[in-house]
Design an enzyme around this catalytic site. Structure first.
Site, PDB file in Angstrom:
ATOM      1  N   LYS A  75    -145.903 -59.636 -24.851  1.00 33.98           N
ATOM      2  CA  LYS A  75    -144.943 -58.929 -23.710  1.00 33.98           C
ATOM      3  C   LYS A  75    -145.370 -59.748 -22.466  1.00 33.98           C
ATOM      4  O   LYS A  75    -146.435 -59.925 -22.193  1.00 33.98           O
ATOM      5  CB  LYS A  75    -145.139 -57.669 -23.771  1.00 33.98           C
ATOM      6  N   SER A 150    -139.642 -50.318 -23.314  1.00 27.27           N
ATOM      7  CA  SER A 150    -139.667 -51.374 -22.418  1.00 27.27           C
ATOM      8  C   SER A 150    -139.969 -52.558 -23.255  1.00 27.27           C
ATOM      9  O   SER A 150    -139.459 -53.777 -22.668  1.00 27.27           O
ATOM     10  CB  SER A 150    -140.392 -51.439 -21.407  1.00 27.27           C
ATOM     11  N   SER A 174    -143.284 -47.107 -25.092  1.00 29.08           N
ATOM     12  CA  SER A 174    -142.574 -48.557 -24.996  1.00 29.08           C
ATOM     13  C   SER A 174    -142.807 -49.232 -26.087  1.00 29.08           C
ATOM     14  O   SER A 174    -142.296 -50.447 -26.225  1.00 29.08           O
ATOM     15  CB  SER A 174    -142.848 -49.073 -23.677  1.00 29.08           C
TER      16      SER A 174
HETATM   17  N1  GLN Z   1    -139.316 -45.485 -21.200  1.00 27.19           N
HETATM   18  C1  GLN Z   1    -140.289 -44.982 -20.622  1.00 27.19           C
HETATM   19  C2  GLN Z   1    -140.278 -45.379 -19.124  1.00 27.19           C
HETATM   20  O1  GLN Z   1    -139.224 -45.702 -18.873  1.00 27.19           O
HETATM   21  C3  GLN Z   1    -141.724 -45.452 -20.999  1.00 27.19           C
HETATM   22  C4  GLN Z   1    -141.998 -46.810 -20.401  1.00 27.19           C
HETATM   23  C5  GLN Z   1    -143.151 -47.225 -20.978  1.00 27.19           C
HETATM   24  O2  GLN Z   1    -143.619 -46.830 -22.126  1.00 27.19           O
HETATM   25  N2  GLN Z   1    -143.586 -48.455 -20.435  1.00 27.19           N
HETATM   26  O3  GLN Z   1    -140.955 -44.982 -18.218  1.00 27.19           O
END
Ligand code: GLN
Length: 487
Positions: A75, A150, A174
Site C-alpha cells: 500500500k 482504504s 481498511s
Molecule cells: N473507512 C474508515 C475511515 O474512513 C477506516 C479507514 C482505515 O481503516 N484506514 O476512517
C-alpha cells in the site's frame, strides 16, 4: 495460484522467480487498465533483479523464508526507500522516503519481490478508494463497483492476479472491508503485533499493518514474516516469535464462537445475513459451538471511532505545513499564508473534513464532551470484549453490511460511507486481531465473514479460518476470476 502454491513450485525449481515476475508483469499489462490498482508499478528490470537474487538463493537451497521469490505489492502509505510513497495525496506526490518501513524491510529480507505500490483513499481515509488524489480503482469482479477502501488497491491487485499478496493498513476496517468486497482474505493483527515504523500515520492508536491474500494459509505465511518486535515503534509489543503457519490444519473441535446480535440486525442486508449465517451454520460440522451473545456498547463504536480517528488525524497531519514534508506552496507573503496555501492545495476534501472534525473534537470546551467521552466508550467496548472472550474464543460477524457498491453511489454522502465500517471499527478500538475471509456471493459479488480473536491469538484465529475456508469450498473461485481486458 496462491503465494504458497507458487512458492512450492519455486522450491521444486519448476519455475523461477524471474518467470513469476514476468508473468505478473504480463498480467499487469493486460488487466491494469481495467483495475487501476497501482499508483506506481516498479520498472520490470528492478523487480527482475530482485527475482534473480531470490533465484540464486533458491538454487543454493538458502531461501530465507517460505515466500522467497514471490512477487507482491505494498500500500502506498508504507515507506519504501527511494520509491515514491504518496499516501494517494497531492501533499506527498513527489515524496521518496529515505528509508524502508519495518514491514518493507522484513519482506525484502525474506526474499519477496516488490512489483508496485497500491492505490488507496488519501491518507487511508475512506471506504471506497474514491478519495485517492490520483485515480479511482475498479473492483475486479465488476468494473462499475468500488473495491472498498482504504486499501482498495491492495485488495484489487490480489483479486485480479497482479500480485500474489499485498500489504494494507487498517485503522477502522481498511484491510478487512476491501478484502470482503474483492473476495480475498484480509487480516488486521493485534495492535502492537506488527511494527508501524515507516507507516505514514493516520490515527496512531488504531493503525495496524496486515496482509491481503488469496487464502488463509498465505495470510499466515505473510504474518510470519512481518510480525515481531521493533524497538523503533514504542507500541510494538516484545513477545516470543510465533509461527502462525504451524497452527494450520489443527483441529478446531470445541472452539466457542459468539455471534453478537447487534451485528446481525438493523442495517444488514438480508442476502448478506443469509450467506454469513449459512457459513456459520457449517461450523457446527467442525464441532465448533456457536452461541448468540450481546455486546451492547457496539452501537457506540462508530461514533467513538469517528471522534478518536479524526482527533488523532488532525494532530498527525499537522506536520504537513509546507516546511518540513512534501508539497510546499512558496512565493507566499508570510508563513501563515504558506501553511494556508500548502494545506489548501495539498489535501483533498475528505482529509480536510477529518482535520476539521478532529480539531473541533479536541478544542477547549468540546474536548470533554466529545473526545473524552469517545475514549470512555472505547474503554467500555474493550471491557465488554474482554468479558465476552472469557468464555468464547472468537466473535463472528459480517465484515461489511453490503457487497461492493457502485462507483459514485456514496461519494457525496460521508455519513453513509462511514456506515461501511460498522462491524470493523470495534476491533481497532479494542486493539484485538480480526480477519475477513470470503464466505459466499450475493448477485455474483463476494461477501466476507469477520472473525475477531483475543489479543495475540492470531494463531488460533487462522487455525479456525483455515478449517472454515476449507469447509466453504469457494477458494478455487478466487484465482479463476477473469476481467474484461483492456476496458
Ligand atoms: N473507512 C474508515 C475511515 O474512513 C477506516 C479507514 C482505515 O481503516 N484506514 O476512517
Amino acid at each position: 495460484m496462491t503465494a504458497y502454491e507458487a512458492a512450492q513450485s519455486l522450491q521444486r525449481r519448476e519455475v523461477s522467480s524471474q518467470q513469476l515476475v514476468k508473468a505478473v508483469y504480463e498480467r499487469i499489462e493486460a488487466v491494469e487498465p481495467a483495475v487501476r490498482g497501482f499508483i506506481t508499478v516498479l520498472e520490470q528490470e528492478k523487480a527482475l533483479a530482485a527475482a534473480s537474487r531470490a533465484d540464486e538463493l533458491l538454487e543454493k537451497g538458502q531461501a530465507p523464508s517460505p515466500l522467497t521469490g514471490i512477487p507482491m505489492a505494498l500500500k502506498d502509505n508504507l515507506c519504501t526507500s527511494g520509491i515514491p510513497t504518496t499516501c494517494a495525496s497531492r501533499m506527498l506526490s513527489d515524496y521518496r522516503p529515505p528509508y524502508d518501513a519495518f514491514v518493507a524491510a522484513k519482506l525484502q529480507a525474506a526474499g519477496t519481490v516488490l512489483v508496485g505500490k497500491t492505490n488507496m483513499d488519501e491518507f487511508a481515509m475512506g471506504s471506497s478508494t474514491e478519495n485517492s488524489a490520483f485515480h479511482i480503482t475498479l473492483n475486479p469482479w465488476d468494473g462499475e463497483r468500488v473495491p472498498g477502501g482504504s486499501s482498495g488497491g491492495s485488495a484489487a491487485v490480489v483479486a485480479a492476479g497482479e500480485a500474489f499478496f499485498a500489504l494494507g493498513s487498517d485503522t477502522g476496517g481498511s484491510i478487512r472491508q476491501p478484502a470482503s468486497l474483492c473476495g480475498v482474505v484480509g487480516l488486521k493483527p493485534t495492535y502492537g503485533n506488527v511494527s508501524r515504523y515507516g507507516l505514514i500515520a493516520f490515527a496512531s492508536s488504531l493503525d495496524q499493518i496486515g496482509p491481503l491474500t488469496r487464502d488463509v494459509r498465505d495470510a499466515a505465511l505473510v504474518l510470519d514474516i512481518i510480525a515481531g518486535h521493533d524497538a523503533r515503534d514504542s507500541t510494538s509489543v516484545p513477545r516470543e516469535k510465533e509461527h502462525y503457519a504451524d497452527y494450520l490444519g489443527k483441529e478446531v473441535k470445541g472452539f466457542k464462537v459468539a455471534l453478537p446480535v447487534e451485528c446481525f440486525g438493523e442495517g444488514l442486508e438480508k442476502e448478506i445475513k443469509d450467506v454469513v449465517m449459512q457459513a456459520v451454520g457449517k461450523c457446527a460440522g467442525l464441532g465448533v459451538q456457536m452461541t448468540e451473545a450481546s455486546v451492547p456498547s457496539t452501537k457506540y463504536a462508530l461514533p467513538a471511532y469517528y471522534l478518536v480517528a479524526p482527533a488523532e488525524a488532525s494532530s498527525n497531519l499537522a506536520r504537513y505545513d509546507g516546511v518540513q514534508y512534501g508539497l510546499s506552496v512558496r512565493d507566499e507573503e508570510n508563513l501563515l499564508s504558506l501553511y494556508w496555501s500548502t494545506r489548501k492545495q495539498g489535501f483533498g476534501a475528505e482529509v480536510k473534513r477529518r482535520i476539521m472534525l478532529g480539531t473541533y473534537a479536541l478544542s477547549s470546551g468540546y474536548y470533554d464532551a466529545y473526545y473524552l467521552k469517545a475514549l470512555k466508550m472505547r474503554t467500555l467496548i474493550r471491557e465488554e470484549f474482554v468479558k465476552l472472550f472469557k468464555d468464547h474464543d472468537f466473535i463472528v460477524t459480517p465484515t461489511s453490511p453490503t457487497v461492493a457498491f457502485k462507483i459514485g453511489e456514496q461519494k457525496d454522502d460521508p455519513l453513509t460511507m462511514y456506515l461501511n465500517d460498522i462491524y470493523t471499527v470495534t476491533a481497532n478500538l479494542a486493539g484485538f486481531p480480526a480477519i475477513s475471509i470470503p464466505c459466499g456471493f450475493v448477485e455474483g459479488m463476494p461477501v466476507g465473514l469477520q472473525v475477531i480473536g483475543r489479543p495475540f491469538d492470531e494463531g488460533r484465529m487462522l487455525q479456525f479460518c483455515y478449517c472454515l475456508e476449507d469447509l466453504l469450498g469457494i477458494k478455487g473461485r478466487l484465482a479463476t476470476i477473469d476481467i474484461k481486458e483492456g476496458k
